[in-house]
Enzyme design. Structure first.
Site, PDB file in Angstrom:
ATOM      1  N   PRO A 127      -1.046  -9.459   4.301  1.00  0.00           N
ATOM      2  CA  PRO A 127      -0.600  -8.066   4.292  1.00  0.00           C
ATOM      3  C   PRO A 127      -1.136  -7.309   5.495  1.00  0.00           C
ATOM      4  CG  PRO A 127      -1.287  -8.726   2.102  1.00  0.00           C
ATOM      5  CD  PRO A 127      -1.653  -9.860   3.018  1.00  0.00           C
ATOM      6  N   CYS A 128      -0.261  -6.481   6.101  1.00  0.00           N
ATOM      7  CA  CYS A 128      -0.587  -5.955   7.424  1.00  0.00           C
ATOM      8  C   CYS A 128      -0.724  -4.436   7.563  1.00  0.00           C
ATOM      9  CB  CYS A 128       0.461  -6.437   8.414  1.00  0.00           C
ATOM     10  SG  CYS A 128       2.173  -6.118   7.894  1.00  0.00           S
ATOM     11  N   PRO A 129      -0.693  -3.624   6.491  1.00  0.00           N
ATOM     12  CA  PRO A 129      -0.785  -2.178   6.714  1.00  0.00           C
ATOM     13  C   PRO A 129      -2.014  -1.733   7.479  1.00  0.00           C
ATOM     14  CG  PRO A 129      -0.146  -2.638   4.449  1.00  0.00           C
ATOM     15  CD  PRO A 129      -0.527  -3.946   5.063  1.00  0.00           C
TER      16      PRO A 129
END
EC number: 2.1.1.37
Length: 371
Positions: free
Chosen positions: A93-95
């Site tokens: 996950p990249c937020p």
């Protein structure tokens, strides 16, 4: 060749591998709704389930839980015993690395999962791996330093690597979406080809069908007044396959099983009619142009994408088309709209994942890399 998939979401990245010479042997996803969507889509496409099953839970159990760790190792060795290569693929996950997201970097909850994935690679030693993430991890100065640390970890663990910042448009997806791609392979498999820690002959551009210079040089249509149900002819001199309308027609979005699934705005129709077709300049409301490509299909952070010629938001079917998925890919009809659009927005555009998978397959085959 078999891959073990982590942070799988609903499997957009995996599908690129499944359709280009790889078997997905194992799937790990934390979100139960995404996992359910993964399984539903595979059933609708008549794709066999992974041999070693699905694990719906935290990836860190494969680092901390002895039973899970040993099970993973046994399954990997069973694949190798059949003379097949073992690969890990995943996009944590990249937020925390996204400019439009939380931007907390390595200290964020999601940011730490990138380190978990690299630790998993270092400890379990797959023959090759793919790590994909947002542009911010690769290009933002403070996040880039973290990426370099991750890279040094896999180098020290005996891997050579190559990396590239690519855009989904280059592979034929109708979406301006940049992704950082990081591929590695064990030095011992390279033999005499191994020099240093960089892979020098990886064919990143083999399946690229457009360059960004070419794309930016096309005379894309200007914004035009919104007209409910209006028709507009495609302008000459642009690549039709990169347009929203081409993919809407290709995927038959009006009759697709996910066609009814779209948010109904509280403000009603009036606000929907204020934005010109093609006006994507606003931070929140963006109306796509039918004869242009879409901005990044990220539907969080209050970003609302409007249909080019209907006074409503995009349907899940239309969003899946913008992610360049095959028409046969469908999401469960009882899935919440929030979960639908989140999993769609999180996914890797299929045309990009397919092109990258073909590239990796060619590289491993042409280098004659075997167990």
């Amino acid at each position: 060749m078999r891959v073990f998939s982590f942070f799988s979401g609903s499997g957009f990245l995996d599908l690129g591998f499944e359709t280009n010479g790889f078997d997905v042997a194992f799937v790990n996803e934390f979100d139960p709704e995404f996992m359910r969507a993964y399984q539903y889509a595979r059933q609708s496409m008549e794709i066999e389930p992974p041999e070693y099953g699905y694990y719906n839970g935290d990836v860190n159990v494969f680092l901390t839980d002895a039973e899970k760790r040993d099970e993973l190792s046994r399954n990997m060795e069973a694949v190798r015993a059949q003379g097949e290569l073992v690969g890990f693929i995943g996009g944590p996950p990249c937020p925390d690395f996204s400019i439009a997201g939380k931007n907390r970097g390595r200290e964020g909850d999601n940011g730490r999962l990138s380190l978990s994935y690299i630790n998993l690679i270092v400890q379990r030693q797959p023959d090759f791996f793919l790590f994909e993430n947002v542009k911010g991890l690769w290009s933002t100065k403070r996040h880039r330093a973290f990426f370099e640390e991750l890279k040094e970890m896999v180098h020290a663990a005996g891997y050579s690597t190559t990396e590239r910042l690519t855009n989904a448009l280059e592979f034929g997806a109708p979406q301006d979406r940049e992704r950082a791609l990081f591929f590695g392979i064990k030095n011992e498999l390279l033999g005499e080809e191994h020099t240093g820690n960089e892979i020098l002959n990886f064919p990143w551009l083999r399946y690229q069908v457009h360059t960004m210079d070419e794309i930016n040089a096309y005379l894309w249509p200007e914004n035009q007044d919104f007209e409910e149900g209006g028709e507009r002819m495609m302008p000459d001199g642009i690549p039709e396959e990169l347009t929203v309308q081409h993919w809407f027609e290709r995927n038959h979005v009006e009759t697709h099983p996910n066609a009814p699934h779209h948010f109904v705005p509280r403000a009603g129709l009036a606000k929907m009619q204020l934005y010109q077709e093609g006006d994507v300049s606003k931070k929140c409301y963006k109306r796509l142009h039918r004869w242009r490509y879409s901005p990044t299909a990220a539907y969080g952070n209050n970003e609302v994408h409007l249909h080019p010629y209907h006074a409503r938001r995009l349907s899940a079917a239309e969003a899946l088309a913008i992610q360049s998925l095959p028409e046969e890919f469908t999401l469960p009809p009882d899935m919440t709209l929030t979960a639908m659009f989140k999993t769609i927005g999180n996914g890797v555009p299929y045309m990009l994942s397919s092109g990258v998978a073909r590239t990796i397959h060619d590289y491993l085959t042409e280098m004659n890399i075997e167990q």
